[in-house]
Design an enzyme around this catalytic site. Structure first.
Site, PDB file in Angstrom:
ATOM      1  N   HIS A  12       0.834  -1.199   0.000  1.00  0.00           N
ATOM      2  CA  HIS A  12       0.000   0.000   0.000  1.00  0.00           C
ATOM      3  C   HIS A  12       0.869   1.249   0.000  1.00  0.00           C
ATOM      4  CE1 HIS A  12      -4.075   1.802   0.828  1.00  0.00           C
ATOM      5  NE2 HIS A  12      -3.261   2.850   0.977  1.00  0.00           N
ATOM      6  N   HIS A  14       1.400   5.166  -2.619  1.00  0.00           N
ATOM      7  CA  HIS A  14       0.820   6.016  -3.649  1.00  0.00           C
ATOM      8  C   HIS A  14       1.927   6.754  -4.391  1.00  0.00           C
ATOM      9  CE1 HIS A  14      -3.027   5.525  -1.470  1.00  0.00           C
ATOM     10  NE2 HIS A  14      -2.326   5.790  -0.379  1.00  0.00           N
ATOM     11  N   ARG A 105     -10.375  -0.056  -5.671  1.00  0.00           N
ATOM     12  CA  ARG A 105     -10.539   0.507  -4.336  1.00  0.00           C
ATOM     13  C   ARG A 105     -11.734   1.455  -4.304  1.00  0.00           C
ATOM     14  NH1 ARG A 105      -6.938   4.941  -0.951  1.00  0.00           N
ATOM     15  NH2 ARG A 105      -6.922   3.852   1.037  1.00  0.00           N
ATOM     16  N   HIS A 162      -5.787  -0.234   6.300  1.00  0.00           N
ATOM     17  CA  HIS A 162      -5.336   0.448   7.521  1.00  0.00           C
ATOM     18  C   HIS A 162      -6.084  -0.025   8.768  1.00  0.00           C
ATOM     19  CE1 HIS A 162      -3.320   2.785   4.569  1.00  0.00           C
ATOM     20  NE2 HIS A 162      -4.288   3.631   4.310  1.00  0.00           N
ATOM     21  N   ASP A 229       2.194   3.107   3.087  1.00  0.00           N
ATOM     22  CA  ASP A 229       1.292   4.234   2.869  1.00  0.00           C
ATOM     23  C   ASP A 229       2.052   5.492   2.432  1.00  0.00           C
ATOM     24  OD1 ASP A 229      -1.253   5.343   2.610  1.00  0.00           O
ATOM     25  OD2 ASP A 229      -1.263   6.121   4.656  1.00  0.00           O
ATOM     26  N   ASN A 234      -2.732  13.237   3.439  1.00  0.00           N
ATOM     27  CA  ASN A 234      -3.756  13.687   4.396  1.00  0.00           C
ATOM     28  C   ASN A 234      -3.446  13.282   5.830  1.00  0.00           C
ATOM     29  OD1 ASN A 234      -5.654  14.963   2.531  1.00  0.00           O
ATOM     30  ND2 ASN A 234      -6.059  12.895   1.770  1.00  0.00           N
TER      31      ASN A 234
END
Length: 279
Positions: A12, A14, A105, A162, A229, A234
């Site tokens: 996971h 990005h 997702r 998560h 992650d 955010n």
């Protein structure tokens, strides 16, 4: 620094931009600084991560080219999770599959665009099953119990992001965490024990989140995954030090067998790394 097993997988993370090549979706309220594939590759090479699953970010909307580009740069080692409308057709799904995507997702977080409803997920699931894909769900902890009936009868693997975004400052007998454990009793449900810094309400090294992640790993050792992650979009404060998160791994998966399952064997089974299939 933690020594990771051969074949360790970040399940996971990005990438964002660069915006002059992969512009952001005008409809997205999230406009992060560039975090391109080269920076992700450098982190993985430094930490000894050999394989990766990149999750399409909402800032790029349903234009999955940024992830497809990264997959192409490290073929066979990097795969992706796409964002797409729930009514996406079989032809479009097959095209994404050929590019190296292995799931869709949907977000159910108040700060993100709303996910598909129950009927839409039920209609979509057979198309995912035909490809050996899975469904990935990112939801607030208050939604775990209400969404359990949605997810329990789907004919595809379902991965919870998560560890359900639970609040680690609360006792482990809290209703939300117990609902997560009950959800994971369904054998097609998987859980990512990524995001310890998000579950935590403490400063680094986020120790309050460790018992929650460890319990999930020990109770469901063959259906857990882990990810960095990166680059921590955010997050409530300055981005965490990735070294702190790596250092949590021996506490989350405290035996060699658990670490091997979490980082190597489970990703191989779910995503099909090195198998030529992805069932």
């Amino acid at each position: 620094m933690v020594t990771l097993p051969k074949g360790a997988t970040d399940c996971h993370c990005h990438i964002f931009g660069p915006q002059d090549v992969f512009p952001y979706d005008p409809a997205s309220g999230f406009k992060p600084a560039d975090a391109p594939k080269e920076a992700l590759f450098a982190l993985h090479d430094q930490m000894g991560i050999e394989r990766c699953v990149i999750v399409q970010s909402g800032c790029h909307g349903h234009d999955n080219r940024v992830v497809a580009d990264a997959i192409t740069a490290r073929p066979g080692r990097y795969l992706g999770i796409a964002l797409a409308p729930a009514d996406i057709g079989a032809t479009q799904l097959k095209a994404l599959d050929n590019q190296g995507f292995r799931g869709l997702r949907f977000n159910y977080m108040s700060h993100l665009a709303p996910g598909a409803d129950r009927d839409a997920l039920r209609a979509l699931a057979p198309r995912l099953a035909d490809l050996g894909w899975h469904l990935q769900i990112h939801m607030e902890d208050r939604l775990i119990a209400p969404m359990t009936p949605w997810l329990a009868d789907l004919p595809v693997p379902v991965v919870i992001d998560h560890f359900g975004r639970i609040d680690a400052s609360r006792p482990r007998d809290q209703a939300e965490f117990q609902a997560l454990l009950r959800l994971l009793d369904y054998e097609h449900l998987w859980c990512k024990v990524s995001g310890s810094e998000r579950a935590s309400r403490q400063d680094p090294p986020y120790a309050d989140a460790v018992p929650y992640a460890r319990e999930v790993v020990q109770r469901f050792p063959d259906r857990v995954l882990w990810g960095t992650d990166w680059p921590h979009p955010n997050f409530r404060a300055d981005p965490p030090d990735d070294g702190d998160l790596f250092d949590l791994l021996p506490r989350i998966a405290p035996t060699e067998a658990l670490m091997q399952s979490l980082l190597v064997e489970n990703p191989e089974r779910l995503y099909g790394f090195g198998q030529g299939t992805h069932t």
